[in-house]
Design an enzyme around this catalytic site. Structure first.
Site, mmCIF file in Angstrom:
data_model
loop_
_atom_site.group_PDB
_atom_site.id
_atom_site.type_symbol
_atom_site.label_atom_id
_atom_site.label_comp_id
_atom_site.label_asym_id
_atom_site.label_seq_id
_atom_site.Cartn_x
_atom_site.Cartn_y
_atom_site.Cartn_z
ATOM 1 N N ASP A 8 -2.147 10.550 -2.265
ATOM 2 C CA ASP A 8 -2.449 9.513 -3.243
ATOM 3 C C ASP A 8 -2.817 10.106 -4.596
ATOM 4 O O ASP A 8 -2.690 9.441 -5.612
ATOM 5 C CB ASP A 8 -3.580 8.623 -2.734
ATOM 6 C CG ASP A 8 -3.078 7.633 -1.702
ATOM 7 O OD1 ASP A 8 -2.920 6.454 -2.046
ATOM 8 O OD2 ASP A 8 -2.820 8.044 -0.558
ATOM 9 N N GLN B 76 -2.160 2.279 10.176
ATOM 10 C CA GLN B 76 -0.860 2.401 9.503
ATOM 11 C C GLN B 76 0.139 3.206 10.319
ATOM 12 O O GLN B 76 1.343 2.948 10.267
ATOM 13 C CB GLN B 76 -1.034 3.039 8.122
ATOM 14 C CG GLN B 76 -1.761 2.182 7.110
ATOM 15 C CD GLN B 76 -3.225 2.559 6.994
ATOM 16 O OE1 GLN B 76 -3.848 2.965 7.979
ATOM 17 N NE2 GLN B 76 -3.781 2.445 5.806
ATOM 18 N N ARG C 244 0.859 -1.179 0.000
ATOM 19 C CA ARG C 244 0.000 0.000 0.000
ATOM 20 C C ARG C 244 0.893 1.227 0.000
ATOM 21 O O ARG C 244 2.108 1.145 0.145
ATOM 22 C CB ARG C 244 -1.011 0.014 1.149
ATOM 23 C CG ARG C 244 -0.683 -0.705 2.413
ATOM 24 C CD ARG C 244 0.377 -0.074 3.259
ATOM 25 N NE ARG C 244 0.162 1.335 3.482
ATOM 26 C CZ ARG C 244 1.119 2.201 3.711
ATOM 27 N NH1 ARG C 244 2.391 1.803 3.725
ATOM 28 N NH2 ARG C 244 0.867 3.463 3.912
ATOM 29 N N GLY C 245 0.277 2.383 -0.206
ATOM 30 C CA GLY C 245 1.023 3.606 -0.438
ATOM 31 C C GLY C 245 1.113 3.839 -1.933
ATOM 32 O O GLY C 245 1.523 2.950 -2.684
ATOM 33 N N ASN D 214 -5.766 12.084 0.209
ATOM 34 C CA ASN D 214 -4.847 11.307 1.047
ATOM 35 C C ASN D 214 -5.683 10.499 2.031
ATOM 36 O O ASN D 214 -6.918 10.566 2.036
ATOM 37 C CB ASN D 214 -3.863 12.239 1.762
ATOM 38 C CG ASN D 214 -2.707 11.479 2.400
ATOM 39 O OD1 ASN D 214 -2.076 10.648 1.756
ATOM 40 N ND2 ASN D 214 -2.439 11.744 3.667
ATOM 41 N N LYS D 215 -5.010 9.747 2.861
ATOM 42 C CA LYS D 215 -5.678 8.857 3.803
ATOM 43 C C LYS D 215 -6.742 9.600 4.601
ATOM 44 O O LYS D 215 -6.554 10.748 5.005
ATOM 45 C CB LYS D 215 -4.645 8.239 4.748
ATOM 46 C CG LYS D 215 -5.181 7.219 5.726
ATOM 47 C CD LYS D 215 -5.913 6.080 5.030
ATOM 48 C CE LYS D 215 -5.067 5.387 3.986
ATOM 49 N NZ LYS D 215 -5.850 4.397 3.191
#
Length: 346
Positions: A237, A196, A50-51, A247-248
């Protein structure tokens, strides 16, 4: 190139891809072998890897595996034979634009009809991997230059070696600032529901000997109110042409808290994360994952039976809440006009 980080998430073996299974960290260090594009796509979808940058790199190697299999099945028309594999890779995660950028770059190699297609595709995938590491080190330098000695910083999710080709984006800036000027404190929020921050960022920083303090996400505004944080540093992202940043989930809330408390907000992302075809954040697709990821923690249900859940895993932070965007090509502080576009096209 010297290393200042002790972790890598991907390891290309020449005939298959090894991925560090990030779902198992920090309790176990387990490597998963991907021998096909389908294996790679499933690993991306299931968050073994992930990422955004790491997803793109994994997908590039997945194309090499797809091409090898297609050539074995249908050597005369192998590009057409790999179409289903490429579609499967493309559909693995919808928000991380690096996935599509890497697949498009690999498609350009296919379309160029090289004399040795497999060698050309493998070289392109390795270049994507190595270029990401180089970009991360450059972003680390540029971002660290903006942070005064003795500053306190907070980061969200995981943006380090586990999320990239190595060193990291936002965590790369923190690594560079720590080793160069020194920081008074490094905070990581836990980052629900996949944790995370607690599982991955804290693990990376401890492995590198950088003291880190974990906080619940809801504690971040109090931390700012008490003057312990000077910068919040996050990855991305997808960055739209106007600077809006996906983003997250929880990033937008952090940016709002920063604005309320006079804390600087930095986004760190390679140019491959910038989507100039996307005019603004309202056009960025937001992935929603299964509600079970909120209702359960590992193999134990933590929510009341009968409760449902809504589980968007990204949000969009408007550009007006971002103080600086750091890329390997330079920094953007003025998002009006052609700020982001000029940086990429200049």
């Amino acid at each position: 190139m010297p290393r200042n980080d002790t972790v890598r998430a991907l390891d290309w073996q020449g005939d298959h891809l090894k991925l560090l299974d990030q779902r198992r960290l920090p309790a176990e260090t387990v490597w998963l072998d991907c021998h096909s594009a389908a294996d790679t796509a499933d690993a991306i979808r299931d968050m073994v890897v992930r990422g955004a940058p790491a997803i793109g790199i994994a997908a590039a190697y997945g194309v090499v595996l797809a091409a090898r299999a297609a050539m074995a099945r249908r050597p005369a028309d192998w590009p057409a034979a790999m179409a289903a594999d490429l579609a499967r890779l493309r559909s693995a995660r919808p928000t991380a634009v690096n996935l599509f950028w890497a697949l498009d770059r690999m498609q350009q190699v296919v379309d160029s009809d090289p004399a040795d297609p497999l060698a050309a595709l493998e070289a392109a995938a390795v270049a994507i991997h190595e270029d990401d590491l180089t970009a991360n080190r450059r972003m680390g330098e540029l971002g660290a230059h903006l942070i005064p000695a003795g500053a306190g910083v907070l980061t969200h999710c995981n943006t380090g070696s586990l999320a990239t080709g190595g060193y990291g984006t936002a965590l790369g800036v923190i690594r560079s600032a720590w080793s160069g000027k020194g920081l008074s404190a490094v905070y990581a929020d836990e980052t629900r529901p996949w944790l995370q921050g607690a599982r991955l960022t804290a693990w990376e920083l401890v492995a590198d000997g950088i003291p880190v303090r974990l906080i619940a996400e809801g504690a971040a505004p109090l931390l700012m109110q008490r003057g312990r944080v000077d910068w919040v540093i996050v990855g991305a992202d997808r960055v739209a042409a106007n600077g809006d940043t996906a983003n997250k989930i929880g990033t937008y809330a952090l940016a709002l808290a920063c604005k309320a408390h006079g804390v600087k907000f930095m986004v760190v992302a390679p140019s491959s994360t910038i989507d100039l075809d996307c005019p603004g954040g309202d056009r960025i697709p937001i992935e929603e994952r299964p509600p079970e990821e909120l209702l359960w923690l590992g193999d134990r249900r933590v929510a009341a039976e009968g409760a449902g859940a809504w589980n968007p895993v990204f949000d969009v932070t408007p550009a007006e809440l971002i103080d600086v965007l750091v890329t390997e090509r330079g920094v953007v502080t003025d998002f009006g006009g052609a700020g982001v576009r000029a940086l990429i096209n200049g």
